[in-house]
Design an enzyme around this catalytic site. Structure first.
Site, PDB file in Angstrom:
ATOM      1  CB  ILE A  49      28.098  32.004   4.120  1.00  0.00           C
ATOM      2  CG1 ILE A  49      26.828  32.632   4.712  1.00  0.00           C
ATOM      3  CG2 ILE A  49      28.817  31.146   5.148  1.00  0.00           C
ATOM      4  CD1 ILE A  49      27.079  33.607   5.856  1.00  0.00           C
ATOM      5  CE  LYS A  50      36.215  35.022   2.750  1.00  0.00           C
ATOM      6  NZ  LYS A  50      37.290  35.969   3.143  1.00  0.00           N
TER       7      LYS A  50
END
Length: 356
Positions: free
Chosen positions: A138-139
């Site tokens: 997840i960025k």
């Protein structure tokens, strides 16, 4: 030996900075994995906007999701997770073979959360759970609000790709957040093996100063910043603090070169790939850059662990009046705003494309 194989030989991973449904359905991404050694990919709102805007691969899925009552962000994440789930499955053998070091795909939280720490943590956990893949990053942006969110996400066991880093200082803040999250997990008796990468944006530096930099310094600022950051990365990995965490089973947060497509039409397409060959790093490439490097790229040297001539080059820029510290903050703010703009355009597009 091909150029991409040479990078793998020195210990650098090549990821694709793109995702489209066409890459998946036509077998192109599989071919990049099998023939060019691509071992992961990254995505962002701009990439998905282009993917949906420029092809009809998504029309059926948009209609299906709309019929199920989804719209806006919910509709987008349904589409994105479908694509990234397939990509994650494609890279899962790499992930398993490397013990979780490689074979990752990345999905960004809503850019509208860039200044919302609690909202970012909640969204990261929810998206990772929905994705249902161990190799889904997840960025989270390395903004002032993002840094504490990174620590909390890592502590919660959510793998994180830290995005929008533009300087050594940004990288060190992200690394510190990662280390604190891992240390807290160890103190709590939890598994310290939580994946993370720190993504440093390179080419945007040179775009920002193209009108100011003298000819002899053209397209050298981004590489100098990257070299300086690499020196800090190697220093951290050699520190007693990291030795203690590694002994407990933690994995390094790998340094990733982002924004490595050449923006200057007068420069080689492979400029940043050839300049940033380094062990224990990742280079995520646009398709055009990947194919150009595979066809005619070269690996002539490996980055020195101390950053080489980075400080000397940055001093030359300083003498021309370019304040790298101030520029890094500006670039991060502009990057966050650009992602918001792409996000809003993407949601508007989905509203237009989804049948009523």
């Amino acid at each position: 030996m091909g150029a991409t194989q040479k990078l793998r030989e020195i210990g650098q991973s090549l990821w694709l900075d793109n995702i489209t449904r066409g890459l998946l359905t036509r077998g192109t991404l599989r071919r990049y994995r099998d023939e060019l050694g691509v071992t992961g990919l990254t995505s962002n709102p701009t990439i998905f906007d282009h993917a949906i805007r420029n092809a009809d691969f998504y029309d059926e899925a948009i209609g299906r999701e709309r019929a199920a009552g989804r719209s806006g962000e919910a509709l987008f994440f349904a589409l994105a997770l479908e694509d990234l789930g397939r990509a994650a499955d494609l890279f899962r053998p790499v992930h398993d073979a490397t013990g979780g070091v490689d074979g990752w795909v990345s999905l960004e939280v809503s850019p509208l959360l860039a200044d919302d720490t609690a909202g970012t943590v909640a969204a990261a956990a929810a998206l990772h759970a929905r994705g249902g893949r161990p190799n889904l990053f997840i960025k989270i942006p390395g903004t002032p609000a993002g840094i504490p969110a990174i620590e909390e996400a890592i502590f919660a066991g959510v793998p994180v790709n830290v995005t929008l880093l533009f300087s050594r200082e940004h990288y060190l803040a992200a690394a510190e957040a990662y280390l604190r999250g891992i240390e807290r997990r160890i103190d709590a008796g939890l598994d310290p093996r939580v994946g993370s990468v720190a993504s440093l944006f390179v080419s945007r530096w040179d775009v920002a100063v193209q009108e100011e930099a003298p000819a002899g310094l053209r397209n050298r600022l981004g590489i100098a910043v990257a070299r300086r950051t690499y020196g800090a990365y190697r220093e951290l990995l050699a520190s007693p603090r990291w030795d203690r965490l590694a002994a407990a089973g933690a994995r390094p947060q790998r340094l990733l070169w982002a924004s490595t497509g050449t923006k200057d039409p007068g420069a080689p397409e492979t400029l940043y790939v050839e300049a940033l060959a380094a062990p224990d790093t990742i280079n995520t490439l646009p398709e055009k850059t990947l194919l150009a490097f595979a066809e005619g790229g070269a690996v002539n040297a490996v980055l020195p662990e101390d950053g080489g001539d980075a400080e000397a080059v940055l001093a030359e820029f300083a003498r021309t009046g370019i304040d790298a510290a101030a520029l890094s903050e500006r670039l991060q703010r502009e990057g966050a705003r650009a992602f918001v703009k792409s996000w809003n355009a993407l949601l508007a597009l989905l509203g237009e494309r989804a049948p009523t």
